[in-house]
Write a protein that holds these residues in place. Structure first.
Motif, PDB file in Angstrom:
ATOM      1  N   MET A 332      19.550  34.388  28.953  1.00 25.21           N
ATOM      2  CA  MET A 332      18.945  33.400  29.854  1.00 25.21           C
ATOM      3  C   MET A 332      19.467  31.991  29.579  1.00 25.21           C
ATOM      4  SD  MET A 332      17.273  34.868  32.099  1.00 25.21           S
ATOM      5  CE  MET A 332      16.696  33.332  32.838  1.00 25.21           C
ATOM      6  N   SER A 333      19.892  31.744  28.338  1.00 22.70           N
ATOM      7  CA  SER A 333      20.485  30.425  28.079  1.00 22.70           C
ATOM      8  C   SER A 333      21.798  30.280  28.845  1.00 22.70           C
ATOM      9  CB  SER A 333      20.724  30.231  26.580  1.00 22.70           C
ATOM     10  OG  SER A 333      21.784  31.035  26.107  1.00 22.70           O
ATOM     11  N   GLY A 334      22.528  31.403  28.994  1.00 24.69           N
ATOM     12  CA  GLY A 334      23.729  31.374  29.818  1.00 24.69           C
ATOM     13  C   GLY A 334      23.412  31.119  31.275  1.00 24.69           C
ATOM     14  N   VAL A 335      22.335  31.714  31.765  1.00 24.93           N
ATOM     15  CA  VAL A 335      21.910  31.471  33.147  1.00 24.93           C
ATOM     16  C   VAL A 335      21.487  30.020  33.318  1.00 24.93           C
ATOM     17  CG1 VAL A 335      20.208  32.079  34.906  1.00 24.93           C
ATOM     18  CG2 VAL A 335      21.225  33.877  33.479  1.00 24.93           C
ATOM     19  N   SER A 336      20.776  29.478  32.337  1.00 22.64           N
ATOM     20  CA  SER A 336      20.317  28.088  32.421  1.00 22.64           C
ATOM     21  C   SER A 336      21.472  27.101  32.380  1.00 22.64           C
ATOM     22  CB  SER A 336      19.351  27.789  31.270  1.00 22.64           C
ATOM     23  OG  SER A 336      18.216  28.629  31.315  1.00 22.64           O
ATOM     24  N   PHE A 337      22.620  27.533  31.853  1.00 20.91           N
ATOM     25  CA  PHE A 337      23.803  26.677  31.762  1.00 20.91           C
ATOM     26  C   PHE A 337      24.628  26.689  33.053  1.00 20.91           C
ATOM     27  CE2 PHE A 337      28.235  25.970  30.153  1.00 20.91           C
ATOM     28  CZ  PHE A 337      28.064  24.670  29.733  1.00 20.91           C
ATOM     29  N   LEU A 338      24.298  27.577  33.977  1.00 27.80           N
ATOM     30  CA  LEU A 338      25.070  27.693  35.219  1.00 27.80           C
ATOM     31  C   LEU A 338      25.156  26.395  36.020  1.00 27.80           C
ATOM     32  CD1 LEU A 338      24.161  31.229  36.629  1.00 27.80           C
ATOM     33  CD2 LEU A 338      26.410  30.410  35.904  1.00 27.80           C
ATOM     34  N   PRO A 339      24.097  25.561  36.095  1.00 24.06           N
ATOM     35  CA  PRO A 339      24.239  24.318  36.877  1.00 24.06           C
ATOM     36  C   PRO A 339      25.421  23.469  36.443  1.00 24.06           C
ATOM     37  CG  PRO A 339      21.936  24.691  36.361  1.00 24.06           C
ATOM     38  CD  PRO A 339      22.716  25.739  35.615  1.00 24.06           C
ATOM     39  N   GLY A 375      25.481  11.360  31.433  1.00 25.12           N
ATOM     40  CA  GLY A 375      24.985  12.727  31.306  1.00 25.12           C
ATOM     41  C   GLY A 375      24.677  13.110  29.875  1.00 25.12           C
ATOM     42  N   THR A 376      25.616  12.835  28.944  1.00 24.15           N
ATOM     43  CA  THR A 376      25.361  13.161  27.542  1.00 24.15           C
ATOM     44  C   THR A 376      24.249  12.290  26.966  1.00 24.15           C
ATOM     45  OG1 THR A 376      27.241  11.739  26.963  1.00 24.15           O
ATOM     46  CG2 THR A 376      27.643  14.112  27.039  1.00 24.15           C
ATOM     47  N   GLY A 377      24.156  11.058  27.445  1.00 26.88           N
ATOM     48  CA  GLY A 377      23.041  10.213  27.013  1.00 26.88           C
ATOM     49  C   GLY A 377      21.702  10.779  27.454  1.00 26.88           C
ATOM     50  N   LEU A 378      21.647  11.290  28.670  1.00 29.63           N
ATOM     51  CA  LEU A 378      20.406  11.902  29.155  1.00 29.63           C
ATOM     52  C   LEU A 378      20.084  13.194  28.405  1.00 29.63           C
ATOM     53  CD1 LEU A 378      20.820  11.309  33.001  1.00 29.63           C
ATOM     54  CD2 LEU A 378      19.174  10.206  31.468  1.00 29.63           C
ATOM     55  N   PHE A 379      21.120  13.935  27.977  1.00 32.91           N
ATOM     56  CA  PHE A 379      20.869  15.135  27.168  1.00 32.91           C
ATOM     57  C   PHE A 379      20.091  14.777  25.902  1.00 32.91           C
ATOM     58  CE2 PHE A 379      24.931  17.401  28.822  1.00 32.91           C
ATOM     59  CZ  PHE A 379      24.241  17.845  29.936  1.00 32.91           C
ATOM     60  N   LEU A 382      16.267  15.181  26.027  1.00 26.77           N
ATOM     61  CA  LEU A 382      15.636  16.477  26.286  1.00 26.77           C
ATOM     62  C   LEU A 382      14.735  16.890  25.126  1.00 26.77           C
ATOM     63  CD1 LEU A 382      18.646  18.459  27.840  1.00 26.77           C
ATOM     64  CD2 LEU A 382      16.622  17.588  29.033  1.00 26.77           C
ATOM     65  N   ARG A 383      13.548  17.364  25.466  1.00 26.11           N
ATOM     66  CA  ARG A 383      12.567  17.809  24.494  1.00 26.11           C
ATOM     67  C   ARG A 383      12.035  19.176  24.903  1.00 26.11           C
ATOM     68  NH1 ARG A 383      14.844  14.189  22.642  1.00 26.11           N
ATOM     69  NH2 ARG A 383      14.052  12.214  21.808  1.00 26.11           N
ATOM     70  N   GLY A 389      13.703  20.459  36.323  1.00 28.28           N
ATOM     71  CA  GLY A 389      14.452  19.502  37.138  1.00 28.28           C
ATOM     72  C   GLY A 389      15.260  18.538  36.288  1.00 28.28           C
ATOM     73  N   ALA A 390      14.707  18.165  35.119  1.00 30.42           N
ATOM     74  CA  ALA A 390      15.416  17.229  34.246  1.00 30.42           C
ATOM     75  C   ALA A 390      16.683  17.854  33.694  1.00 30.42           C
ATOM     76  CB  ALA A 390      14.504  16.786  33.107  1.00 30.42           C
ATOM     77  N   TRP A 391      16.565  19.049  33.061  1.00 22.57           N
ATOM     78  CA  TRP A 391      17.773  19.590  32.445  1.00 22.57           C
ATOM     79  C   TRP A 391      18.780  20.101  33.462  1.00 22.57           C
ATOM     80  CZ3 TRP A 391      18.221  24.740  33.509  1.00 22.57           C
ATOM     81  CH2 TRP A 391      17.084  25.556  33.558  1.00 22.57           C
ATOM     82  N   ILE A 392      18.342  20.440  34.673  1.00 17.97           N
ATOM     83  CA  ILE A 392      19.309  20.786  35.720  1.00 17.97           C
ATOM     84  C   ILE A 392      20.011  19.525  36.219  1.00 17.97           C
ATOM     85  CG2 ILE A 392      19.546  21.602  38.091  1.00 17.97           C
ATOM     86  CD1 ILE A 392      17.435  23.687  37.507  1.00 17.97           C
ATOM     87  N   GLY A 393      19.240  18.484  36.478  1.00 15.30           N
ATOM     88  CA  GLY A 393      19.832  17.244  36.973  1.00 15.30           C
ATOM     89  C   GLY A 393      20.786  16.612  35.985  1.00 15.30           C
TER      90      GLY A 393
END
Length: 563
Positions: A332-339, A375-379, A382-383, A389-393
């Motif tokens: 599922m982490s691979g699926v979550s990385f698809l965006p 983008g990397t700054g926004l990463f 993440l908590r 929506g946050a981690w996809i955006g």
């Protein structure tokens, strides 16, 4: 006056002669170019899938063939073999044409897939993966070279973007495919390549008919290959890669002589390689120093290195966030990385269209690295409770930066170089990009592991601390989700703090890339295409048949300058 200044900045061969015809007509690919292009995308997809397909299936594979202690080599032998021969592929493409080396690359990839799929011990599996990698390196380099042969520099953006997008998708879906096939029959992880490569080989044989200047004899052709240079370069790069990949692993701390020695020897060998390339001993270098003399080209090599660093760090450590902090499975982490992978496609397409329309690449570099920094700054924010929506955006923003830079950098790197240097420059470019991927994983791992060790005092349980220290946090990501509170919360907090610091490192890398773009000079991207490796207008037999020549006649000889 402005026109005169531009002419002084750019060699005569690079100054674009604008005519009414040039402005009114754009490049129009033929059906043969479309066929070749689609096949190259397919080959790029399969090669990139195999770079990551083993990750989720590795436990299943090692249970059957053994070699759990050699899992690092099962995964990384492919990367080693894929990267180090890339400059050599660029040189032999100049000597032997484009089609024959591509046949060799496809054959090696197919052979390696068959060996790996049929392996019954870890040695055979690693050998198969190594042969696969040797073929994959050729597929990456030759795909870019052939696109540059077929498409004028002004219009290459969309084609490069499409190949990049398929590679990004392949690298992302590789773990998903690997996990699914491992549940059925893991051997098909490798055997699935065989029919696809067969189709690709047939299509290339029918459609790719490229002109090139043949050497008078095979002996003369072989004498042109830079054997001595590659005998220095390949072991040196292997030593560096060994140090970078094994550093921090169990039994291989960064301060160990087992890591320091190969890194030192590798760097010394690399220096010796460049000395050799610029000496009179080397008659036809595989990485000539002239590639780095124009500041636009030098900046291009550096920018693709930095962009690759950011891309690989993202690919390695976003899944750590999903597994360790969000508590999802590896699949599922691979699926979550698809965006991230999917967002590269539209941004790359926009960059290609902008490049073709305007011929400007510096704005794309600035915008790309700016988006990467954001983008990397926004990463880093993440908590555990961050919304979907946050981690996809955030992934879309970071992917936008990668898509823009990767699409615009090869055309800009080649813009200041003559067409005769396309092959060796593309081989060097591909190698530098792959070197950036290795450095990205290494830099991220060093930063992450160091920060985990620095925050271990937040974990009260000594046994858990022992599992997390010295790189254990990376290999154990996702194994602490069943812990009771407060231990679970303490571990998650360590991951959050370590990931935050890691992402901020790559904000700095992106900012450095932004500054490097100021070093570039604008060089006009050519709309015309004058290369001795262009696609032959028609196969020799077809052209003779149209002229009424009896192709069955023994006096009819094929053209010697068509591959």
């Amino acid at each position: 006056m402005a026109d005169r200044e531009l002419a002084l900045q750019v060699p005569d061969s690079q100054v674009e002669v604008r005519t009414e015809k040039d402005e009114s007509e754009s490049f129009k690919p033929s059906w043969r170019i479309w066929t070749i292009f689609l096949v190259l995308c397919m080959l790029s997809l399969m090669a990139s899938i195999d770079s990551t397909i083993i990750t989720t299936s590795l436990p299943t594979v090692t249970r059957e063939v053994g070699g759990a202690g050699q899992y690092v080599w099962i995964a990384n032998s492919y990367l080693f073999a894929c990267t180090v021969p890339q400059p050599l592929y660029g040189q032999i493409a100049n000597i032997f044409g484009r089609r024959n080396p591509l046949f060799v690359a496809i054959a090696l990839f197919t052979l390696g897939s068959g060996i790996a799929g049929g392996s019954h011990n870890v040695v055979t599996l690693i050998a198969g993966r190594t042969i696969q990698g040797l073929g994959s390196g050729g597929l990456y380099v030759l795909s870019d070279i052939i696109i540059c042969d077929l498409v004028p520099s002004r219009y290459r953006g969309p084609y490069i973007s499409a190949v990049l997008s398929t590679a990004a998708i392949g690298a992302t879906i590789g773990p998903i495919i690997g996990g699914a096939l491992a549940q059925a029959n893991w051997r098909w992880i490798f055997w699935i390549n065989l029919p696809v490569m067969g189709v690709g080989l047939l299509a290339i044989a029918l459609a790719l008919n490229v002109q090139y200047k043949r050497s008078p004899t095979w002996l003369h052709a072989i004498s042109r290959v830079d054997f001595l240079g590659n005998a220095i370069f390949i072991p040196s790069m292997t030593a560096i890669f060994f140090g970078l990949i094994m550093g921090g692993q169990d039994g291989y701390p960064w301060g160990s002589w087992r890591i320091i020695l190969p890194l030192v020897l590798g760097v010394l060998g690399w220096v010796a390689f460049h000395v050799h390339q610029s000496s009179r001993i080397c008659r036809e270098p595989s990485m000539p120093t002239r590639l780095f003399k124009h500041r636009t080209s030098a900046a291009g090599f550096l920018m693709i290195f930095l962009a690759a660093v950011i891309m690989q760090a993202t690919g390695y450590f976003l899944p750590v966030y999903f597994q360790a902090v969000k508590g999802v499975t590896p699949l599922m982490s691979g699926v979550s990385f698809l965006p991230f992978a999917l967002a590269i496609i539209p941004f790359g397409g926009l960059a290609g269209a902008f490049l073709s329309k305007t011929g400007l690449y510096k704005p794309l570099h600035w915008a790309g690295f700016a988006l990467s920094a954001v983008g990397t700054g926004l990463f880093s924010t993440l908590r555990e409770d961050s919304s979907r929506g946050a981690w996809i955006g955030f992934q879309i923003i970071a992917a936008g930066g990668i898509g823009l830079v990767f699409t615009a950098t090869l055309p800009s790197t080649l813009a200041a170089l003559p067409e005769s240097d396309v092959a060796v420059a593309t081989g060097t470019y591909s190698f530098v990009r792959s070197l950036g991927l290795v450095w990205g994983a290494t830099m991220a791992a060093i930063a992450f592991n160091g920060q985990v060790d620095a925050h271990l005092n937040l974990v009260a349980d000594a046994g858990i601390r022992r599992l997390l220290v010295d790189g254990g946090a990376y290999t154990s990501a996702g194994k602490f989700t069943a812990l009771p509170d407060p231990a679970r919360g303490q571990v998650i907090r360590v991951y959050e703090l370590a990931l935050r610091a890691t992402w901020l490192v790559f904000v700095g890398v992106a900012c450095l890339g932004f500054l490097v773009a100021f070093v570039e000079k604008h060089v006009v991207l050519r709309k015309d295409h004058s290369t001795e490796f262009g696609l032959a207008e028609k196969p020799a037999e077809e052209e003779k048949a149209e002229k009424g020549v009896d192709i069955s006649s023994p006096d009819t000889k094929p053209s010697s300058d068509v591959d």
